[in-house]
Write an enzyme that holds these catalytic residues in place. Structure first.
Site, PDB file in Angstrom:
ATOM      1  N   GLU A 107      -5.463 -13.321  -4.565  1.00  0.00           N
ATOM      2  CA  GLU A 107      -6.423 -11.994  -4.334  1.00  0.00           C
ATOM      3  C   GLU A 107      -7.822 -12.172  -4.984  1.00  0.00           C
ATOM      4  O   GLU A 107      -8.580 -11.140  -5.145  1.00  0.00           O
ATOM      5  CB  GLU A 107      -5.448 -11.023  -5.047  1.00  0.00           C
ATOM      6  CG  GLU A 107      -4.296 -10.710  -4.392  1.00  0.00           C
ATOM      7  CD  GLU A 107      -4.338 -10.339  -2.788  1.00  0.00           C
ATOM      8  OE1 GLU A 107      -5.177 -10.530  -2.237  1.00  0.00           O
ATOM      9  OE2 GLU A 107      -3.100 -10.131  -2.312  1.00  0.00           O
ATOM     10  N   HIS A 130      -4.519  -5.585 -10.039  1.00  0.00           N
ATOM     11  CA  HIS A 130      -3.515  -5.259  -8.879  1.00  0.00           C
ATOM     12  C   HIS A 130      -1.942  -5.241  -9.337  1.00  0.00           C
ATOM     13  O   HIS A 130      -1.526  -6.282  -9.959  1.00  0.00           O
ATOM     14  CB  HIS A 130      -3.709  -6.227  -7.831  1.00  0.00           C
ATOM     15  CG  HIS A 130      -2.779  -6.434  -6.778  1.00  0.00           C
ATOM     16  ND1 HIS A 130      -2.483  -5.650  -6.110  1.00  0.00           N
ATOM     17  CD2 HIS A 130      -1.873  -7.351  -6.326  1.00  0.00           C
ATOM     18  CE1 HIS A 130      -1.451  -5.633  -5.080  1.00  0.00           C
ATOM     19  NE2 HIS A 130      -1.326  -6.984  -5.339  1.00  0.00           N
ATOM     20  N   HIS A 132       2.114  -3.997  -8.368  1.00  0.00           N
ATOM     21  CA  HIS A 132       3.195  -3.718  -7.162  1.00  0.00           C
ATOM     22  C   HIS A 132       3.932  -2.281  -7.759  1.00  0.00           C
ATOM     23  O   HIS A 132       5.127  -2.302  -7.967  1.00  0.00           O
ATOM     24  CB  HIS A 132       4.115  -4.680  -6.803  1.00  0.00           C
ATOM     25  CG  HIS A 132       3.621  -5.826  -5.968  1.00  0.00           C
ATOM     26  ND1 HIS A 132       4.318  -7.099  -5.844  1.00  0.00           N
ATOM     27  CD2 HIS A 132       2.253  -6.120  -5.730  1.00  0.00           C
ATOM     28  CE1 HIS A 132       3.349  -7.900  -5.187  1.00  0.00           C
ATOM     29  NE2 HIS A 132       2.123  -7.287  -5.204  1.00  0.00           N
ATOM     30  N   GLU A 160      -2.210  17.039 -14.583  1.00  0.00           N
ATOM     31  CA  GLU A 160      -3.424  16.270 -14.960  1.00  0.00           C
ATOM     32  C   GLU A 160      -4.153  14.956 -13.738  1.00  0.00           C
ATOM     33  O   GLU A 160      -5.131  14.557 -14.301  1.00  0.00           O
ATOM     34  CB  GLU A 160      -3.251  15.689 -16.386  1.00  0.00           C
ATOM     35  CG  GLU A 160      -2.915  16.566 -17.449  1.00  0.00           C
ATOM     36  CD  GLU A 160      -3.104  16.195 -18.860  1.00  0.00           C
ATOM     37  OE1 GLU A 160      -2.811  14.831 -19.010  1.00  0.00           O
ATOM     38  OE2 GLU A 160      -3.102  16.859 -19.744  1.00  0.00           O
ATOM     39  N   HIS A 201       2.898  -2.504  -0.083  1.00  0.00           N
ATOM     40  CA  HIS A 201       2.468  -3.725  -1.085  1.00  0.00           C
ATOM     41  C   HIS A 201       2.234  -3.333  -2.288  1.00  0.00           C
ATOM     42  O   HIS A 201       2.840  -3.716  -3.335  1.00  0.00           O
ATOM     43  CB  HIS A 201       1.286  -4.457  -0.218  1.00  0.00           C
ATOM     44  CG  HIS A 201       1.151  -5.631  -1.108  1.00  0.00           C
ATOM     45  ND1 HIS A 201       0.544  -6.732  -0.317  1.00  0.00           N
ATOM     46  CD2 HIS A 201       0.911  -5.996  -2.356  1.00  0.00           C
ATOM     47  CE1 HIS A 201       0.228  -7.817  -1.489  1.00  0.00           C
ATOM     48  NE2 HIS A 201       0.477  -7.115  -2.781  1.00  0.00           N
TER      49      HIS A 201
HETATM   50  O1  2HA Z   1      -0.426 -12.401  -6.833  1.00  0.00           O
HETATM   51  O2  2HA Z   1       0.561  -9.636  -5.710  1.00  0.00           O
HETATM   52  O3  2HA Z   1      -0.818  -9.679  -3.384  1.00  0.00           O
HETATM   53  C1  2HA Z   1       0.622 -12.187  -5.785  1.00  0.00           C
HETATM   54  C2  2HA Z   1       0.454 -10.833  -5.222  1.00  0.00           C
HETATM   55  C3  2HA Z   1      -0.523 -11.049  -4.047  1.00  0.00           C
HETATM   56 ZN    ZN Z   2       0.579  -8.046  -4.316  1.00  0.00          ZN
END
Ligand code: 2HA
Ligand code: ZN
Length: 267
Positions: A107, A130, A132, A160, A201
């Site tokens: 990413e 990033h 999940h 909040e 995702h």
């Molecule tokens: O790094 O999360 O989106 C692995 C991921 C790709």
């Molecule tokens: Zn990811």
């Protein structure tokens, strides 16, 4: 220079551990990047990777997780699981880490584009995360995927939420991950909103520190968790727009323009 003593490395390791402990980083899911304040000009490049360099980043140094690396392994072996790169006009040069020859996170394009956009908005910006986040991802299967409705639902579920996410939560429809196009689309949304959900995702967040960026995800994720717990139940009490406006008034917050219905003033 002892790279492991740079404060950003412990910030990076602590964040990787926290994200893993929340259950938001199955296998190699998720990635972190931090712009560094240190001048690492004395370090010789180990190898170079050709990538586009979005505006404002040339000459900056960035720490980022490695491709395929598990966040849980970062704290016990940073030098294998993350790398520090110099950002050049035509690529990134590895200066430290990724000992096994692997590259930066898949990413990378999204991280670079988001840093570029956020630095334009806030010169103190430093971090992109990033993850999940489970409930936010779950919510994208059962909620309309537009920025305003998604934000309004989250704001209405946790008092909040509007305080910490006054610019709202942006949403991208499902797109293939790891591409330039998705990276650019994420950054486009980040011009207005510090946090962008990727449908089905995960989520990208930005901030002046990793803790700041992670904090935004925690707030949105908590509201999403409440959504999933109550949305199928009869609702007897609400945080409606007039209550949200009251919070904004008390906390001196300006909510995203057009997201709340302002009551008409009496004639
Ligand atoms: O790094 O999360 O989106 C692995 C991921 C790709
Ligand atoms: Zn990811």
């Amino acid at each position: 220079m002892d790279i492991l003593k740079i404060p950003a490395i412990s910030e990076f390791c602590r964040t990787a551990e926290l994200i893993h402990s929340r259950g938001w980083a199955e296998r190699n899911g998720g990635n972190i990047s931090l712009l560094l304040d240190e001048d690492l000009g004395s370090l010789a490049p180990i190898r170079k990777l050709p990538v586009g360099c979005p505006g404002g980043l040339e000459g900056r140094y960035i720490a980022i997780t490695g491709s395929g690396k598990y966040l849980r392994n970062v704290p016990r072996d940073p030098e294998s699981n993350m790398g520090i790169f110099r950002i050049c006009r035509d690529g990134v040069e590895l200066l430290w880490g990724l000992k096994d020859g692997s590259g930066p996170s898949s990413e990378l394009a999204a991280h670079l584009n988001c840093h570029s956009v956020r630095l334009n908005v806030d010169p103190a910006h430093r971090a992109v995360i990033h993850t999940h986040a489970t409930n936010l991802v779950a919510m994208t299967f059962v909620h309309p995927l537009n920025d305003r409705d998604f934000t309004r639902t989250l704001w209405s579920l946790l008092t909040e939420c509007i305080m910490f996410l006054p610019d709202g939560v942006a949403v991208l429809p499902w797109m293939p991950c790891g591409t330039e196009e998705t990276g650019r689309a994420t950054a486009e949304k980040m011009k207005e909103s510090r946090i962008v959900v990727w449908a089905h995702h995960g989520v990208f967040s930005s901030g002046t520190s990793a803790e700041d960026a992670l904090g935004l995800i925690e707030v949105a994720e908590k509201a999403a968790e409440i959504f999933l717990k109550i949305s199928h139940l009869p609702i007897l009490s609400k945080i409606d727009d007039s209550r949200l406006l009251d919070i904004c008034k008390v906390m001196n917050i300006v909510p995203r323009n057009g997201y709340l219905s302002i009551p008409e003033s009496p004639e």
